[in-house]
Design a protein around this motif. Sequence first.
Motif: not given
Length: 298
Positions: A5-13, A15-16, A29-31, A50-53
Amino acid sequence: MSILFECEYKGRRYVGLGKPASGETRTLYQVADGRLREAVISGGGPEAVVAAVTEGAETVAVSADDPEVRFLPPLLPTGTGNALITGFMGTHRSKFDRDPAPDEKFNAPNWLIKGFGSWARMPGEPLTVPASTIALLEEPEVALVYVNDDDGVPHYAGYTFGNDLNDIGLHLRNPWGWTPYAKLCDTSMTPWLFLGAPPQTVTGRIIIERDGATAWEGPFSCGADAIFHRVEDMVGNLLSYPALRRPGLVNYLLLGADKASYHDGFRIADGDRITIDVTSHDVVLSNVVRYARQASTA
């Protein structure tokens, strides 16, 4: 099967991985915006994506319930808004009086545009419908996710699940002309991207609550086995159109739904909660319906 999944947290993007349960702490993981798109286009399968991100990315551990975590539709390009939600209609076997012949010629089902990808609502967010709504119908559906490369070639990323809420009452008054208006209700979508082939079997239950109590409940199925058409034919035909092959475009393709609460005589009201429990995939999508105020024009 890999799920991310992707999300935003504290203004950054970020992946989980997996589907975080309530209260559970997960590593994010910041992307950069578009990094997942690049990984999908590069190919190599779920493990390579998964490895790439994740490899070498900065990480942070957060609770799934942290109010600063904002989940996103899979692969949504927040920097450009270059995404569309579209859907097929009348695809389920129950709407035909026969089974398709093995060598039957493909006849494309009806299709329409629901809206931009940024219009998708996440679990827990309200679904807004027009004040003039006649009769609502929830539609639990598989949503296939495709992203176009710089040459406009679509690449399959995976699938998620959605609720194509619509005004079936308006549709039935004029099926050939008013259906696009009927579809102008919010669509909800889960943020979980299943990195696998389109699912053959998807089953679950719909629960509609009113004032905290169950007002209607019923089963559903929406996988490829429940669909009259071959999914590869539906997708191949649709994504042959140049308008849907624009470089960088993300396409969320809703595969259609079966009959549900409306056909059982139930009528969804303002404030009702619609919960789609995809039991076959351990996914729950729950949203409250909100009627908009009557619109005015200047």
